[in-house]
Every structure is written in C-alpha cells, then in structure tokens.
Design a protein around this motif. Sequence first.
Motif, PDB file in Angstrom:
ATOM      1  N   ILE A   1       0.944  -1.136   0.117  1.00  0.00           N
ATOM      2  CA  ILE A   1      -0.013   0.051  -0.158  1.00  0.00           C
ATOM      3  C   ILE A   1       0.776   0.974   0.051  1.00  0.00           C
ATOM      4  O   ILE A   1       1.871   1.404   0.567  1.00  0.00           O
ATOM      5  CB  ILE A   1      -1.111   0.000   1.185  1.00  0.00           C
ATOM      6  CG1 ILE A   1      -1.967  -1.238   1.128  1.00  0.00           C
ATOM      7  CG2 ILE A   1      -1.701   1.326   1.172  1.00  0.00           C
ATOM      8  CD1 ILE A   1      -2.619  -1.192   2.480  1.00  0.00           C
ATOM      9  N   HIS A   2       0.342   2.111  -0.763  1.00  0.00           N
ATOM     10  CA  HIS A   2       1.223   3.426  -0.773  1.00  0.00           C
ATOM     11  C   HIS A   2       0.241   4.543  -0.344  1.00  0.00           C
ATOM     12  O   HIS A   2      -0.798   4.767  -0.907  1.00  0.00           O
ATOM     13  CB  HIS A   2       1.778   3.864  -2.020  1.00  0.00           C
ATOM     14  CG  HIS A   2       2.576   5.051  -2.096  1.00  0.00           C
ATOM     15  ND1 HIS A   2       1.895   6.462  -2.562  1.00  0.00           N
ATOM     16  CD2 HIS A   2       3.622   5.558  -1.797  1.00  0.00           C
ATOM     17  CE1 HIS A   2       2.732   7.381  -2.410  1.00  0.00           C
ATOM     18  NE2 HIS A   2       3.833   6.834  -1.954  1.00  0.00           N
ATOM     19  N   GLN A   3       0.577   5.285   0.636  1.00  0.00           N
ATOM     20  CA  GLN A   3      -0.348   6.134   1.150  1.00  0.00           C
ATOM     21  C   GLN A   3      -0.068   7.757   0.580  1.00  0.00           C
ATOM     22  O   GLN A   3       1.360   7.975   0.618  1.00  0.00           O
ATOM     23  CB  GLN A   3       0.037   6.153   2.637  1.00  0.00           C
ATOM     24  CG  GLN A   3      -0.224   5.120   3.586  1.00  0.00           C
ATOM     25  CD  GLN A   3      -0.222   5.003   4.773  1.00  0.00           C
ATOM     26  OE1 GLN A   3      -1.239   5.271   5.573  1.00  0.00           O
ATOM     27  NE2 GLN A   3       1.134   5.225   5.635  1.00  0.00           N
ATOM     28  N   ASN A   4      -0.764   8.610   0.377  1.00  0.00           N
ATOM     29  CA  ASN A   4      -0.737   9.932  -0.344  1.00  0.00           C
ATOM     30  C   ASN A   4      -0.279  10.715   1.040  1.00  0.00           C
ATOM     31  O   ASN A   4      -1.311  11.281   1.568  1.00  0.00           O
ATOM     32  CB  ASN A   4      -1.846  10.075  -1.065  1.00  0.00           C
ATOM     33  CG  ASN A   4      -1.592  11.595  -1.798  1.00  0.00           C
ATOM     34  OD1 ASN A   4      -0.984  12.310  -1.262  1.00  0.00           O
ATOM     35  ND2 ASN A   4      -2.395  11.535  -2.801  1.00  0.00           N
TER      36      ASN A   4
ATOM     37  N   TYR B   1       5.071   3.880   2.286  1.00  0.00           N
ATOM     38  CA  TYR B   1       4.783   2.397   1.843  1.00  0.00           C
ATOM     39  C   TYR B   1       4.727   1.469   2.968  1.00  0.00           C
ATOM     40  O   TYR B   1       5.283   1.624   4.135  1.00  0.00           O
ATOM     41  CB  TYR B   1       6.064   1.953   0.804  1.00  0.00           C
ATOM     42  CG  TYR B   1       6.213   2.558  -0.533  1.00  0.00           C
ATOM     43  CD1 TYR B   1       5.486   2.212  -1.288  1.00  0.00           C
ATOM     44  CD2 TYR B   1       7.013   3.695  -0.532  1.00  0.00           C
ATOM     45  CE1 TYR B   1       5.593   2.666  -2.738  1.00  0.00           C
ATOM     46  CE2 TYR B   1       7.021   4.314  -1.865  1.00  0.00           C
ATOM     47  CZ  TYR B   1       6.151   3.738  -2.868  1.00  0.00           C
ATOM     48  OH  TYR B   1       6.259   4.375  -4.015  1.00  0.00           O
TER      49      TYR B   1
ATOM     50  N   MET C   1     -10.318   1.371   5.489  1.00  0.00           N
ATOM     51  CA  MET C   1      -9.332   2.490   5.845  1.00  0.00           C
ATOM     52  C   MET C   1     -10.289   3.972   6.049  1.00  0.00           C
ATOM     53  O   MET C   1     -11.242   4.131   5.763  1.00  0.00           O
ATOM     54  CB  MET C   1      -8.649   2.991   4.386  1.00  0.00           C
ATOM     55  CG  MET C   1      -7.593   4.236   4.651  1.00  0.00           C
ATOM     56  SD  MET C   1      -8.198   5.751   4.643  1.00  0.00           S
ATOM     57  CE  MET C   1      -9.186   5.670   3.008  1.00  0.00           C
TER      58      MET C   1
ATOM     59  N   PHE D   1      -5.119   6.151  -0.024  1.00  0.00           N
ATOM     60  CA  PHE D   1      -4.548   4.894  -0.514  1.00  0.00           C
ATOM     61  C   PHE D   1      -4.403   5.272  -2.094  1.00  0.00           C
ATOM     62  O   PHE D   1      -5.229   4.800  -2.694  1.00  0.00           O
ATOM     63  CB  PHE D   1      -4.955   3.539  -0.157  1.00  0.00           C
ATOM     64  CG  PHE D   1      -4.707   3.198   1.302  1.00  0.00           C
ATOM     65  CD1 PHE D   1      -4.019   3.967   2.114  1.00  0.00           C
ATOM     66  CD2 PHE D   1      -5.451   2.334   1.930  1.00  0.00           C
ATOM     67  CE1 PHE D   1      -3.946   3.524   3.456  1.00  0.00           C
ATOM     68  CE2 PHE D   1      -5.328   1.835   3.267  1.00  0.00           C
ATOM     69  CZ  PHE D   1      -4.507   2.323   4.281  1.00  0.00           C
ATOM     70  N   ASP D   2      -3.427   5.534  -2.443  1.00  0.00           N
ATOM     71  CA  ASP D   2      -3.385   5.877  -4.135  1.00  0.00           C
ATOM     72  C   ASP D   2      -3.020   4.631  -4.688  1.00  0.00           C
ATOM     73  O   ASP D   2      -3.005   4.689  -6.018  1.00  0.00           O
ATOM     74  CB  ASP D   2      -2.460   7.223  -4.464  1.00  0.00           C
ATOM     75  CG  ASP D   2      -0.961   7.172  -3.604  1.00  0.00           C
ATOM     76  OD1 ASP D   2      -0.606   6.213  -3.573  1.00  0.00           O
ATOM     77  OD2 ASP D   2      -0.646   8.236  -3.705  1.00  0.00           O
ATOM     78  N   THR D   3      -2.201   3.745  -4.258  1.00  0.00           N
ATOM     79  CA  THR D   3      -1.877   2.558  -4.831  1.00  0.00           C
ATOM     80  C   THR D   3      -1.895   1.188  -3.701  1.00  0.00           C
ATOM     81  O   THR D   3      -1.643   1.400  -2.646  1.00  0.00           O
ATOM     82  CB  THR D   3      -0.389   2.184  -5.094  1.00  0.00           C
ATOM     83  OG1 THR D   3      -0.184   3.541  -6.131  1.00  0.00           O
ATOM     84  CG2 THR D   3       0.110   1.110  -6.103  1.00  0.00           C
ATOM     85  N   ILE D   4      -2.963   0.393  -4.230  1.00  0.00           N
ATOM     86  CA  ILE D   4      -3.011  -0.798  -3.470  1.00  0.00           C
ATOM     87  C   ILE D   4      -2.400  -2.237  -4.368  1.00  0.00           C
ATOM     88  O   ILE D   4      -3.285  -2.258  -5.371  1.00  0.00           O
ATOM     89  CB  ILE D   4      -4.236  -1.060  -2.898  1.00  0.00           C
ATOM     90  CG1 ILE D   4      -4.753   0.195  -1.893  1.00  0.00           C
ATOM     91  CG2 ILE D   4      -4.461  -2.476  -1.951  1.00  0.00           C
ATOM     92  CD1 ILE D   4      -6.144  -0.099  -1.474  1.00  0.00           C
TER      93      ILE D   4
END
Length: 243
Positions: A36-39, A126, A145, A220-223
Amino acid sequence: MKRIVKLFTASVILIAILAAIAVAKTLGRTEIRIDIHQNRELIHLSTFAEPPQFAIWLEDPVSRDLKTVFVTHRVAAGDWEGKANVPNALPYWSELFRKNGKTPGQSGNLGASDLVISGATPKADYFTIRVEVPPESEWICWIEMNLAGDFNDAYPEIDSRSYQEDEFKDGQPALLYRADILSVERSEYNPGLYAQSVWSSDTVFIEPVGDGITTAKNVFDTIRISVNRPKPRLINKYKIKEI
C-alpha cells in the motif's frame, strides 16, 4: 593455517546446507503480499495530519471464516488517547471481530493460536505485509481505511444548518476495498473500491460509495496484491497455521 582452511571450509558447507534447507522449505508454498502506498500530501491536508487507521483481513468465500492480517494498534487495542471509544473508525472490522466478544482478529474455525497482527499506524509512505496461505486456495481480501479529520462540504466538522458537530472528528466515512484472490504464484490483483462503512446509533451500514466522498478515495493511491513463493527463511512468521 590448515586449521583455518578447515574451519573456513566447514563454515561454507554449513552455510550452504542452511541455505538449501531454507530454499527447500519454500517449495509448494504460496504467500500473499499486500503493498500500500499512502498519499502523504493528502494526509497532511486533514485536520490532524495523522496517517489513517486501517485493517486488512482475509475471508474464505466458502466457509466465511475470517482472519485479520493486520490492523492498526489504536483500533485493535481501543487506544484513543482519552476517548472511551471511536466506533466509526473502522466500523466493519469492529463489527466482524469485536461483536459478541469475539477474539479480535478471528472468526469461525481458524486456530486460536494464530492471532491478529497489529502494529503502530504506519507513518512511512509505503506499507507491506505478507501472509502465507495454502497453494491454489481462494480468498476475499478486504481492506478498510479511515482518515480522521478529512472534512469536506458533505462531511463538515460542524453542520452550518443544524449546528451539529462531528462527535468523533471523523470527516468522511471509512472506505472498503475488495479483491477476489486465487493463490497461484505470480498472480497480481488491484483491490477495487467496494463500499463505505458507516456507524450510526450502534448499527453498521455498508453502503455504496456516495458522491460526498472526495479526498478519502485517494488516501491509498496504490494498493497492490501479489502471490509469490515465500522468500527463503529459517523461521516463518507469516503462515496461517490452521484453516
């Protein structure tokens, strides 16, 4: 000198044997990895500028047994810095795992020795977690989330018409992501936004994502979920022991 050579040779052989054992232990096994990438920029725009609370769990689509893979410490322990409870932080996870005195992190026939993994709310951009599952098994992966203080026009801190204040400073409601997984090596999945979870008057509602949800959708801009063979290790701490 000969003694040193013998010791060195023995050490090399021992290392090779241990490495071979570690590699052999990965044969016929699969591991689900969740990245997961957090914005961070978006998080800093919220009132509290603190990372979101979230939980990740697996559901067996046949038996409906559940297993928490990860949940942030505040939610797992109910540690809200002076507040008795924040029921709308992660309402769906709490409903599934805390209702009727269930052990946090478990439901159904999963082994009692296999407990929930909890940790401090990740502050880095990340986040990665892994869990081992049987090869070619089917799972539903859920991610819930909630970012506190992400107010907007639809979810204001104080309603300008009723003058009602957001009691828990929650802002936009918690969001649910879902992915249906078949644990075949080298498979990849991208969980989709599934619903919003709302707590109201001791009842949890799972609703379609409303038009009032804005910035929360991009926290979460990427999961990314991938299925791989576990990395060689002598001690495995990710395996689900009983299903």
